[in-house]
Design an enzyme around this catalytic site. Structure first.
Site, PDB file in Angstrom:
ATOM      1  N   GLU B 146       3.023  -3.024 -14.407  1.00 36.49           N
ATOM      2  CA  GLU B 146       1.554  -2.684 -14.633  1.00 36.49           C
ATOM      3  C   GLU B 146       1.354  -1.688 -15.623  1.00 36.49           C
ATOM      4  OE1 GLU B 146       2.433  -3.464 -11.617  1.00 36.49           O
ATOM      5  OE2 GLU B 146       0.942  -5.325 -11.060  1.00 36.49           O
ATOM      6  N   HIS B 215      -4.360  -3.670  -0.214  1.00 29.22           N
ATOM      7  CA  HIS B 215      -5.213  -4.637  -1.087  1.00 29.22           C
ATOM      8  C   HIS B 215      -6.808  -4.517  -1.008  1.00 29.22           C
ATOM      9  CE1 HIS B 215      -1.473  -6.666  -1.301  1.00 29.22           C
ATOM     10  NE2 HIS B 215      -1.772  -7.463  -2.247  1.00 29.22           N
TER      11      HIS B 215
END
Lengths: 444, 410
Positions: B146, B215
């Site tokens: 990322e 998450h």
């Protein structure tokens, strides 16, 4: 002739953590693996990293003309050529014009950085200033081969990269003084040199964070050629960073992506053996950084970064590869910074003997000697360049001194490219339409 | 949780969808005309009448009419949409894709990069089919890095492209924080304005259905301090497409927050091209008694609570703030000046969330108009637990909203 090959006693010790010990003996060298990422022989390129290119020489003398037959011999051939006395000028690595250009660029870098130190101690510039003395060969060797459209990404040690790329000395000096005429309007400072005109994409304070940006610039080049179908888009990006960065995740992530997509980028490691006070050998499990290239599928090259001609030869190859679309290269330049990490660094940890050794290999002196010995220039021409650069740097300081400091109204400009991003105020108008906005007094 | 319009005289209009969250039919929101664009403004007032070309929906309405029309009915929807072309129905993730595809058709410098955006079509199918249409370089499947690929997007944006970086889950962008904070937000400024970074960073975030703590993060609270970026949160297919297009066209770096549980919302959106203004809030339901400020999924909890409140005789004004940074202080201010009471309902954590900033902003600007302290309902400062019951307690539920309104309106 200043020897480019003197090994230092300091680096002759075998490295305790080097597990590829099979080729510790120095008569078994195989630089071919340096350029061939797909060679899997374990004996390849396992000569110990001893800070001297002599160890990496192949014993066979391959002449320059055979360089292309095996891409590996670039490093070899350079040192060979330099050792031979050339019979005719066509064997020289540079022409007179090129030599003068390289000399001028390195002297500019050196004088500028010396002037920075002076100005810093006189209180004209502040903060963290990282000087490049001693590493000029890397910047000059690589950047002088680029066109204006190619991009350069650097770290906080970026003054000389900007200068080599063509940013005027006065703009850089103004930026360092924090004046509004600086290349970044005084908003960036020493560690953030940017120039859209010359494609200098920074100047980054955190190590490693420029490498993805460089990868992105290379991606744009490839995108322009393949998606936008611009036929002449073969711009190359150079990413400069140090040995400390080579232990950082962003480095490895970008090596992977660049090799995966064959991006037109060259990763140039300026290995000056020290990350502030941390010796490269104490921080890295395998200090031979160039070996990390083949692990990702790109060639890894080690070159003597104190010798501008050697750097230039390797750079030609690497930049050529990128331009032809063959993908990235990892070039490790062994170099040294004569000053501390920054002007605030007392530089107590480095061994004076090490410093003396590298001071004797000053890239500017080496180039001078080369040019004299090969009758390329005479003393007066170089002196003229010295004088010219001195004047240029003095003029840059004067210009910076006389430039205005940024006004309050500059505070809020440039935060957003589209100032509507400051939002809508209680009165229903966009904040940026407020007349007080440009005066920098509006509350955002 | 099937919602039923009880006690309301009008017919319930619930567009068919399995997801109970989209049971609240939405009003077409009033919007400013986008500079340079010829869009006609259509405002649907909650009493079903149509006003053309009005700038705001603030206006007095009689209280008795509200009860029967707390949310738009099918009749309203038909009336509204007949003002323009019939439109087409789609789900929120399809609306995002439509916006994305239109912008990629319009400008071939627009490209997408992220994990599994290409061949897989995106983990929430927002980019499905785009790689086939535009090729693997324009819809780039990246390795799992990322920080590096966000930085790569920033470098590409600096050199002329207009990338959209997808975080498979917004939480993963924590790994890209270095690039987002240092480079995305700051480079325009530190380069003295030389380089623009027209990047869009988007992805799903928020608390889902028992996805676990990592998450279920709300990154808007972490990113909100970064100078130089804009943040928007979409909540309906209409504003999802509009905000996506506006974000892509913007020269500023924009972070677009989507919500994992809203991707299957269905709505009818116009056929003609439109853009939502990035800096504006959306009036969801005009009212008189109290201003409820919310965004993203909590909008639906608020609207659910609104039904109960309306039955109890309250008239809440619900505003979806949409622009998390900067706040639309005009819409919010006008509302505060009218109702004098503010309730903020958000999914961020209590500490340092968007609600906290919004409370401060309203207090700073509109303290004289407040009859009561601002109340902010946020999620608990707890890593979102896996267990369903605990997860329910972490976020704000409609019952809490009703209680809070009753408390504020005493």
């Amino acid at each position: 002739m200043a020897s480019a090959f003197s090994a230092t006693a300091k680096f002759a010790q075998p490295l305790p953590l080097n597990t590829t010990s099979s080729a510790r003996s120095q008569d078994k060298l195989s630089p071919p693996a340096l350029f061939d990422p797909f060679r899997t022989s374990s004996s390849a390129a396992t000569s110990p990293f001893l800070g001297s290119t002599r160890q990496l020489l192949c014993k066979s003398n391959r002449p320059l003309s055979h360089r292309r037959s095996s891409s590996s011999s670039a490093v070899v051939a350079i040192s060979d050529v330099k050792q031979k006395k050339p019979k005719s000028s066509s064997n020289l690595l540079i022409t007179k014009e090129e030599g003068l250009e390289l000399y001028e660029d390195m002297v500019l870098g050196r004088s500028f950085e010396d002037m920075c130190a002076q100005m810093y101690y006189r209180g004209k510039m502040f903060g963290f200033v990282h000087l490049y003395n001693g590493q000029e060969a890397v910047s000059t060797g690589f950047i002088k081969l680029l066109t204006k459209d190619d991009s350069v990404v650097s770290t906080y040690r970026d003054h000389v990269h900007a200068l080599s790329k063509g940013v005027p000395a006065r703009a850089v000096m103004s930026e360092l003084f924090g004046k509004t005429t600086g290349c970044c309007r005084g908003q960036g400072g020493s560690m953030h040199m940017f120039s859209k005109e010359h494609n200098v994409l920074g100047g980054f304070a955190f190590i490693g964070e420029g490498i993805p940006v460089a990868t992105g610039a290379a991606f744009t080049s490839k995108y322009k050629r393949e998606v936008l179908k611009e036929p002449n888009s073969d711009h190359v990006t150079l990413a400069f960073f140090g040995d400390g960065t080579c232990n950082n995740g962003q480095f490895f992530e970008c090596l992977n992506m660049a090799a995966l997509w064959k991006l037109p980028i060259v990763f140039v490691v300026e290995n000056n053996l020290w990350a502030i006070g941390m010796s490269h050998l104490r921080a890295t499990s395998d200090p031979q950084i160039y070996k990390k290239g083949p692990a990702f599928g790109m060639p890894g090259v080690h070159v003597d970064g104190m010798d501008v001609l050697k750097v230039r030869e390797v750079a030609k190859e690497a930049i050529g590869r990128a331009r032809r679309g063959e993908g990235p290269t990892l070039v490790e330049c062994e170099t040294y910074r004569f000053r501390g990490h920054s002007l605030a660094d007392p530089d107590e940890l480095r061994d004076p003997a090490e410093k003396a050794h590298y001071a004797a290999r000053d890239p500017i002196s080496q180039l001078k000697t080369y040019m004299f010995e090969n009758k390329l220039v005479n003393e007066s021409e170089l002196k003229a360049i010295d004088k010219k650069i001195d004047e240029l740097v003095e003029e840059a300081v004067e210009f910076a001194d006389e430039s205005p400091v940024p006004d309050r109204s500059q505070l809020l400009e440039n935060v957003f490219a589209d100032p509507k991003g400051f939002g809508i105020g209680p009165d229903g108008r966009y904040r940026c339409e407020d007349p007080k906005f440009t005066q920098g007094t509006a509350q955002v | 949780m099937a919602t039923v319009f009880q006690g309301l005289g009008a017919t319930a209009a619930i567009t068919a969808a399995a997801n109970p969250l989209d049971s609240n039919k939405l009003l077409l929101s009033s919007r400013r005309s986008f500079p340079g664009k010829k869009t006609s403004l259509v405002v649907v007032r909650s009493d079903g009448s149509l006003n053309l070309n009005t700038g705001s929906s603030a206006g007095a309405r009689r209280l008795d009419q509200l009860v029967t029309n707390a949310v738009a009915t099918k009749a309203d929807a038909a009336a509204a949409s007949s003002a323009s072309k019939p439109g087409h129905e789609l789900l929120l993730f399809e609306a995002l894709r439509e916006g994305l595809e239109e912008e990629m058709d319009r400008d071939n410098r627009v490209c997408v990069m992220g994990e599994d955006v290409g061949h897989y079509g995106g983990s929430y199918k927002v980019t499905r089919g785009l790689a086939d249409k535009f090729g693997d370089l324009r819809v780039l499947d990246t390795p799992i890095a990322e920080n590096a690929f966000t930085g790569m997007g920033i470098g590409a944006a600096m050199t002329g492209l207009r990338p959209i970086v997808e975080g498979m889950n917004m939480g993963f962008l924590l790994l890209a924080f270095n690039q987002i904070s240092n480079n995305c937000g700051m480079l325009h400024y530190t380069s003295g304005g030389q380089f623009t970074i027209p990047i869009v960073i988007r992805g799903p975030g928020g608390v889902g259905r028992q996805l676990g703590a990592e998450h279920s993060q709300r990154l808007e609270s972490y990113f909100q301090s970064i100078p130089g970026i804009q943040m928007v949160a979409c909540s309906t297919p209409y504003n999802a497409k509009g905000l996506m297009k506006a974000a892509i066209r913007s020269e500023n770096p924009v972070i677009l927050f989507e919500h994992v549980l809203l991707y299957n919302l269905k709505e009818r959106i116009p056929d003609e091209e439109y853009i939502c203004n990035l800096e504006e809030a959306e009036m969801v339901r005009p009212g008189e008694h109290i201003t409820i400020l919310t965004y993203s999924r909590m909008r639906y909890h608020v609207m659910q609570a609104a039904k109960t409140l309306v039955n109890k005789g309250y008239d809440p004004e619900v505003i979806d703030i949409r622009s998390l940074k900067p706040f639309d202080l005009h819409t919010i201010g006008n509302s505060v000046k009218k109702t004098h009471r503010v309730l903020i309902v958000e999914e961020c954590m209590r500490t340092g969330g968007i609600g906290a900033s919004l409370t401060a902003a309203i207090n700073e600007n509109f303290i004289d108009y407040l009859d009561a302290p601002i109340m902010c309902l946020s999620s608990q400062d707890v890593p979102t637990p896996y267990a369903g019951t605990l997860e329910e307690f972490t976020i704000v539920q409609p019952a809490q909203i009703v209680t809070a309104v009753e408390q504020l309106c005493q």
